[in-house]
Write a protein that holds these residues in place. Structure first.
Motif, PDB file in Angstrom:
ATOM      1  N   UNK A  99       0.922  -1.436   0.039  1.00 52.92           N
ATOM      2  CA  UNK A  99       0.285   0.004  -0.116  1.00 52.92           C
ATOM      3  C   UNK A  99       1.298   1.220  -0.163  1.00 52.92           C
ATOM      4  N   UNK A 100       1.922   1.217   0.748  1.00 54.41           N
ATOM      5  CA  UNK A 100       3.005   2.647   1.212  1.00 54.41           C
ATOM      6  C   UNK A 100       2.981   2.703  -0.111  1.00 54.41           C
ATOM      7  N   UNK A 101       3.789   1.570  -1.088  1.00 58.38           N
ATOM      8  CA  UNK A 101       4.557   2.037  -2.601  1.00 58.38           C
ATOM      9  C   UNK A 101       3.560   2.257  -3.164  1.00 58.38           C
ATOM     10  N   UNK A 102       2.860   1.376  -3.176  1.00 59.89           N
ATOM     11  CA  UNK A 102       1.978   2.257  -4.628  1.00 59.89           C
ATOM     12  C   UNK A 102       1.227   3.778  -4.387  1.00 59.89           C
ATOM     13  N   UNK A 103       1.019   3.605  -3.039  1.00 60.36           N
ATOM     14  CA  UNK A 103       0.045   5.213  -2.812  1.00 60.36           C
ATOM     15  C   UNK A 103       1.429   6.147  -3.004  1.00 60.36           C
ATOM     16  N   UNK A 104       1.873   5.803  -2.624  1.00 56.88           N
ATOM     17  CA  UNK A 104       3.479   6.893  -2.491  1.00 56.88           C
ATOM     18  C   UNK A 104       3.827   7.317  -4.471  1.00 56.88           C
ATOM     19  N   UNK A 105       3.518   6.495  -4.864  1.00 53.32           N
ATOM     20  CA  UNK A 105       4.007   6.014  -6.335  1.00 53.32           C
ATOM     21  C   UNK A 105       3.234   7.379  -7.254  1.00 53.32           C
ATOM     22  N   UNK A 106       1.863   6.476  -6.865  1.00 52.39           N
ATOM     23  CA  UNK A 106       0.574   7.685  -6.942  1.00 52.39           C
ATOM     24  C   UNK A 106       0.931   8.857  -6.517  1.00 52.39           C
ATOM     25  N   UNK A 107       1.157   9.698  -5.599  1.00 51.53           N
ATOM     26  CA  UNK A 107       1.064  10.576  -5.531  1.00 51.53           C
ATOM     27  C   UNK A 107       2.432  11.328  -6.107  1.00 51.53           C
ATOM     28  N   UNK A 108       3.500  10.290  -6.160  1.00 52.80           N
ATOM     29  CA  UNK A 108       4.909  10.899  -6.967  1.00 52.80           C
ATOM     30  C   UNK A 108       4.112  11.828  -8.524  1.00 52.80           C
ATOM     31  N   UNK A 109       3.596  10.647  -8.918  1.00 48.41           N
ATOM     32  CA  UNK A 109       3.193  10.468 -10.543  1.00 48.41           C
ATOM     33  C   UNK A 109       1.952  11.991 -10.550  1.00 48.41           C
ATOM     34  N   UNK A 110       1.538  11.585  -9.555  1.00 50.88           N
ATOM     35  CA  UNK A 110      -0.201  13.037  -9.976  1.00 50.88           C
ATOM     36  C   UNK A 110       0.425  13.964  -9.825  1.00 50.88           C
ATOM     37  N   UNK A 111       1.821  14.272  -9.094  1.00 46.52           N
ATOM     38  CA  UNK A 111       2.210  15.814  -8.018  1.00 46.52           C
ATOM     39  C   UNK A 111       3.013  16.037  -9.406  1.00 46.52           C
ATOM     40  N   UNK A 112       3.767  15.671  -9.813  1.00 48.38           N
ATOM     41  CA  UNK A 112       4.589  15.646 -11.395  1.00 48.38           C
ATOM     42  C   UNK A 112       3.807  16.531 -12.555  1.00 48.38           C
ATOM     43  N   UNK A 113       3.101  15.899 -12.644  1.00 52.61           N
ATOM     44  CA  UNK A 113       2.085  16.202 -13.465  1.00 52.61           C
ATOM     45  C   UNK A 113       0.993  17.405 -13.323  1.00 52.61           C
ATOM     46  N   UNK A 114       0.443  17.585 -12.716  1.00 53.20           N
ATOM     47  CA  UNK A 114      -0.858  19.089 -11.921  1.00 53.20           C
ATOM     48  C   UNK A 114       0.294  20.279 -11.325  1.00 53.20           C
ATOM     49  N   UNK A 115       1.168  19.617 -11.004  1.00 50.80           N
ATOM     50  CA  UNK A 115       2.209  20.995 -10.943  1.00 50.80           C
ATOM     51  C   UNK A 115       2.870  21.536 -12.589  1.00 50.80           C
ATOM     52  N   UNK A 116       2.968  20.398 -13.272  1.00 48.23           N
ATOM     53  CA  UNK A 116       3.624  20.700 -14.419  1.00 48.23           C
ATOM     54  C   UNK A 116       2.482  21.221 -15.165  1.00 48.23           C
ATOM     55  N   UNK A 117       1.116  21.086 -15.177  1.00 49.38           N
ATOM     56  CA  UNK A 117       0.742  21.298 -15.777  1.00 49.38           C
ATOM     57  C   UNK A 117       0.046  22.539 -15.383  1.00 49.38           C
ATOM     58  N   UNK A 118       0.692  23.262 -14.458  1.00 49.32           N
ATOM     59  CA  UNK A 118      -0.014  24.093 -13.819  1.00 49.32           C
ATOM     60  C   UNK A 118       0.428  25.652 -13.678  1.00 49.32           C
ATOM     61  N   UNK A 119       2.169  25.114 -14.098  1.00 50.20           N
ATOM     62  CA  UNK A 119       3.059  25.410 -14.243  1.00 50.20           C
ATOM     63  C   UNK A 119       3.828  26.159 -15.310  1.00 50.20           C
ATOM     64  N   UNK A 120       3.344  24.990 -16.245  1.00 52.79           N
ATOM     65  CA  UNK A 120       4.125  24.770 -17.753  1.00 52.79           C
ATOM     66  C   UNK A 120       4.178  26.270 -18.660  1.00 52.79           C
ATOM     67  N   UNK A 121       3.189  27.007 -18.025  1.00 48.15           N
ATOM     68  CA  UNK A 121       3.111  28.115 -18.554  1.00 48.15           C
ATOM     69  C   UNK A 121       3.181  29.831 -17.724  1.00 48.15           C
TER      70      UNK A 121
END
Length: 458
Positions: free
Chosen positions: A242-264
């Motif tokens: 559960x820890x590995x799955x949740x951590x991977x999800x948060x890292x990927x989701x956080x990266x994508x959301x931050x990039x989408x919001x800040x890329x411009x």
């Protein structure tokens, strides 16, 4: 009243909180000594106290910049406080008692057991020393990698010390550094430093029980003839999975959301090439889960990005690690509780396993604890600082409670009461979930059955 003053009558939860508070006060007195500071430093004792609380609670919300305020001796003290705060005051105290041939009380073993996410007391001291060895090896290895960049930048001796300081601070998820106020921005395009720091933050946030299980599985894999990776790593414990799955999800989701919001956004990563944007977004996704390193100013980000930061901060890392927050397992259990209710399941299920009702109640209690404390703290700041931006104050509240330690230039504008609120939130975020669980586990009330009550909701 006199009976309460006897340490033998103190609850284990109270001892845990008191140990952090006393250690913070002791550190503040030492850091306030002129011999620990650079010449010409003009800071009040309260600034040193807020910094000490930040160090002990491994939160980056220090009132004073470490490198520009304290000399080498003060930085060594700060490093010691970060390490102790990250590993836990109680574990160090009990290990010291063991070396003095004093027996560790069973109730204190349960404190450590709950804090480190173990379900047994077997070989407990061996487990503790394994934690210290693993921590030291990981920090030294990462410091050696950081030295590749720091040696030509700062010279050998200063580079070695700065590398080890940064390595310890990142592994403990404190988000502190001693390289200067704006020097971390110099590493915004440096993959060696950013990836190493992100690895340290993630490693500290996973929890030691996860790492030890992965180490055991790796030893099993190396001992196999012929070697079979899937066979060695299949059927991981529910917690580790559960820890590995949740951590991977948060890292990927956080990266994508931050990039989408800040890329411009030209104030952050809008003018960078794609590779740098992704690296910066990934680093922020890892760092905002209670570490808080800044390669660009947090106040320059979009409002949605600040919202993502707050969500990641309040979730934090895994139990038994150095990160703060509600913990990824708590949030995961709440998610599976919601899913089970929507699907009309009779039990909370994950990966063909059922979470005990007591575990679900604990997750709900921890979440409610954070909601209540955050509401009180945020309301107090709003009431006493109506001239400051409400979003910035909310970010300050979540940052303190999640031990992120990042401020949108708000901390320096808080009055004395506001800074006290921030210190209380920081301590509550660091030791609150553990003490709450201990209070529940230690409560021995008789089982009483009352008549059912019917209340309409929704």
């Amino acid at each position: 009243m006199l009976e309460f003053l006897k340490p033998s009558n103190w609850s284990t939860s109270f001892q845990l909180v008191l140990s952090f508070i006393l250690f913070a006060f002791a550190g503040s007195f030492i850091l306030a000594l002129p011999m620990m500071q650079h010449e010409g430093v003009d800071a009040s004792y309260f600034d040193h106290l807020l910094t000490a609380v930040s160090l002990v609670c491994v939160s980056g919300m220090a009132a004073l910049p470490i490198g520009e305020t304290y000399n080498i001796w003060g930085q060594i003290v700060a490093l010691f406080m970060i390490q102790i705060g990250g590993l836990g005051v109680i574990t160090i105290i009990n290990t010291g008692l063991y070396y003095l041939h004093r027996k560790i009380p069973l109730k204190d073993q349960y404190i450590l057991q709950a804090a480190l996410n173990r379900d047994t007391n077997a070989n407990f001291l061996s487990f503790l020393f394994s934690i210290y060895r693993f921590t030291l090896y990981f920090e030294l290895a990462a410091a050696a990698v950081i030295m590749i960049d720091f040696w030509p930048r700062y010279g050998f001796f200063k580079g070695a010390f700065n590398a080890f300081f940064l390595s310890v601070a990142a592994f403990t998820n404190s988000g502190l550094d001693n390289v200067g106020v704006n020097d971390m921005e110099a590493f915004a395009r440096n993959p060696l430093i950013l990836i190493t720091l992100a690895a340290l933050i993630i490693a500290g946030g996973l929890g030691f029980s996860v790492w030890f299980e992965l180490r055991e599985r790796m030893n099993r894999y190396l001992a196999q003839r012929p070697r079979n990776f899937k066979l060695a790593f299949r059927k991981l414990s529910t917690h580790t999975h559960l820890v590995l799955q949740a951590t991977a999800f948060l890292l990927v989701a956080g990266t994508v959301l931050i990039w989408l919001a800040e890329r411009s956004n030209p104030a952050t990563i809008g003018n960078e090439r794609f590779g740098v944007q992704v690296l910066a977004s990934f680093f922020k996704s890892a760092s905002t889960r209670t570490a808080g390193y800044a390669t660009f100013h947090y106040q320059d980000t979009q409002p949605f990005t600040k919202f993502v930061y707050m969500i990641l901060t309040i979730i934090g890392g895994a139990p038994g690690g150095t990160a703060g927050g509600i913990k990824v397992t708590t949030v995961a259990i709440l998610y599976f509780l919601l899913r089970s209710e929507l699907k009309s399941y009779s039990e909370v299920v994950y990966n063909r396993r059922v979470f005990p009702s007591s575990l679900v109640r604990q997750a709900v209690m921890i979440a409610l604890f954070f909601v209540v404390i955050a509401s009180i703290g945020y309301g107090s700041l709003l009431l006493t600082h109506p001239h400051l931006d409400s979003l910035d104050l909310l970010f300050e509240t979540m940052s303190a409670l999640g031990t992120l330690g990042v401020s949108l230039n708000v901390t320096e504008n808080l009055n004395l009461f506001g800074r006290i609120v921030i210190m209380i939130l920081t301590i509550a975020g660091r030791v609150g979930p553990i003490t709450l669980l201990l209070a529940v586990l230690q409560r021995k009330s008789p089982t009483i059955h009352y008549a059912s009550a019917e209340v309409l909701i929704g």
